[in-house]
Motif scaffolding. Structure first.
Motif, short mmCIF file in Angstrom:
data_model
loop_
_atom_site.label_atom_id
_atom_site.label_comp_id
_atom_site.label_asym_id
_atom_site.label_seq_id
_atom_site.Cartn_x
_atom_site.Cartn_y
_atom_site.Cartn_z
N ALA A 1 -29.48 -12.11 -9.28
CA ALA A 1 -28.23 -12.76 -9.66
C ALA A 1 -27.17 -12.59 -8.59
CB ALA A 1 -27.74 -12.20 -11.00
N GLY B 1 -31.25 -13.94 -18.17
CA GLY B 1 -31.69 -15.32 -18.00
C GLY B 1 -31.11 -16.21 -19.08
N TRP C 1 -27.26 -18.26 -16.33
CA TRP C 1 -27.39 -18.87 -15.00
C TRP C 1 -26.19 -19.74 -14.67
CZ3 TRP C 1 -30.20 -16.36 -11.99
CH2 TRP C 1 -31.41 -15.80 -12.38
#
Length: 456
Positions: free
Chosen positions: A197, A64, A69
């Motif tokens: 992801a 994260g 991201w």
């Protein structure tokens, strides 16, 4: 001076001499020992300097954060520009059959699309090794430039071999280079949430597969084929520039990454069984997406509507890709991939018998969701079969096996359709390959866990 006093003085001088000699010897010994210690330290420093740099532990994955991201978002943009465009092949297939390549058999035209599919995966064997060596930006930049240039060149194509070279081979290879890089990047940033992801990254191909067919169909009617391809080229450039700015690896490259072709991985039963499953699945899993609009039109459905079936399937695959990624993090990728692939196989059997608007929409929706789960998690089991530092080579080898199935699947389906004049046996062939792939997925699970129970 008496003899006794002289003897005492001589003994004292002798003792002092002996002590001085001993002191010099001790000093020389200490110097020699110190030199030996310094040499040993220098040797250790040399060994440390020449050794591989320490690799971060798996627990160090960020899982994260803004940077992680952004990498995933950039990978999604790359997937949209590459796999998303390739997923839109169905609309080009129909347009070439009806307009530019009239008289060329559907199975022959399908070779362009199947070469695209194959070359998306085939370069992974080399690109994966290059990625493990630390190269990321350079291959992305070169491949992006080729994609934009070839998209503009496709606008000038008029003959079959023109399209085969530009849209089939050149575009497919460039897309494959980018896809090989972005498939390995998320594993550098995520571990516990890797499924999510990969699912988000796969949303990019769903977006492209949904929007590109609609854009092509409407633009061709308004501005013609040439300007349609030029507009697509500008759209591709925007996505690829964003990808180039955000996608990056996290772990340092290994000094010794092994040979380009590390066939020892196939000694692992789990890896070999999974590669067999992927090969069989790609012999049939894209048949429905390639022919669903053409088959619907052949059964009397308005071509202006049937063309949207591909966009519907790709849009619904976004649901499967995202939900599949979320579930994979909780129960394991194979646990969710196997039933989803089974459903896709059943829908492939049912597809040729859909004759109404409602039944075709139902096929597109359910098939899109189930096939989306499989495609989005394709690399997830392979990533978990070894170390993160070697993920590029491992994923690349599995993608090369996939490429063989991808290049053969659609033309075989087209040849069956041309020989029989219907899509019934085409559906039987494609559905059977997908169902056999399910059996190999189950075998892979058993090889990993020693049974059917457990997270895998």
């Amino acid at each position: 001076m008496s003899a006794v006093q002289q003897d005492t003085i001589n003994r004292s001088e002798s003792s002092s001499t002996i002590n001085a000699v001993a002191s010099r010897r001790e000093s020389r010994g200490e110097d020699e020992n110190k030199c030996e210690v310094d040499q040993e330290k220098q040797a250790v420093r040399s060994e440390v300097h020449n050794a591989d740099p320490p690799q971060p532990h798996h627990s160090e994955h960020p899982d994260g954060g803004l940077r992680a991201w952004l990498v995933v978002t950039g990978c999604a943009a790359g997937a949209c520009a590459t796999f998303g465009l390739v997923n839109a092949w169905g609309v080009f297939q129909a347009y070439y059959e009806e307009q530019i390549l009239v008289g060329t058999s559907p199975s022959t035209i399908a070779w362009i699309g199947s070469i695209q599919y194959a070359l998306i995966f085939l370069p992974g064997l080399v690109v994966g090794r290059i990625f493990d060596m630390g190269w990321t930006k350079t291959p992305l930049a070169l491949a992006s430039a080729v994609i934009v240039a070839v998209t503009f060149l496709t606008a000038e194509c008029t003959k079959y071999w023109h399209f085969l070279l530009c849209q089939g081979i050149a575009l497919g290879l460039a897309c494959g280079v980018i896809f090989g890089v972005i498939m390995g990047c998320p594993a550098h940033w995520f571990k516990r949430r890797l499924g999510l992801a990969l699912g988000i990254m796969a949303l990019g191909s769903s977006l492209g597969g949904t929007c590109f067919p609609i854009a092509v169909r409407n633009l061709v009617e308004r501005v013609g084929f040439k300007w349609t391809m030029r507009i697509l080229g500008f759209i591709e450039a925007a996505f690829l520039l964003f990808q180039l700015a955000t996608v990056e690896r996290r772990l340092p490259p290994k000094r010794h990454t092994g040979p380009f072709f590390d066939l020892t991985a196939f000694k692992s039963p789990q890896f070999s069984l999974y590669c067999c499953s992927s090969f069989l699945a790609f012999l049939g899993i894209y048949t429905v997406l390639t022919y669903i609009d053409v088959s619907a039109a052949s059964k009397g459905i308005d071509p202006n509507f049937s063309f949207y079936l591909l966009a519907i399937a790709n849009a619904c695959s976004a649901v499967g890709r995202l939900s599949g990624g979320l579930l994979a993090d909780r129960i394991g990728p194979l646990t969710i991939m196997t039933p989803a692939t089974f459903i896709a196989g059943i829908l492939t059997y049912a597809w040729p018998f859909a004759s109404s608007v409602g039944s075709n929409i139902a096929i597109a929706i359910i098939y899109g969701c189930s096939s989306g789960v499989y495609v989005s998690l394709l690399a997830a089991p392979v990533v978990r079969m070894g170390k993160t530092q070697d993920v590029g080579v491992r994923v690349g080898m599995s993608m090369t096996v996939v490429a063989v199935g991808a290049v053969a699947g659609p033309p075989i389906s087209g040849a069956i359709n041309a020989a029989t004049g219907a899509y019934t046996l085409t559906g039987v062939y494609a559905g059977t390959t997908v169902m056999v792939a399910c059996c190999f997925l189950v075998a892979t699970r058993i090889a990993i866990l020693g049974g059917l129970r457990g997270k895998c």
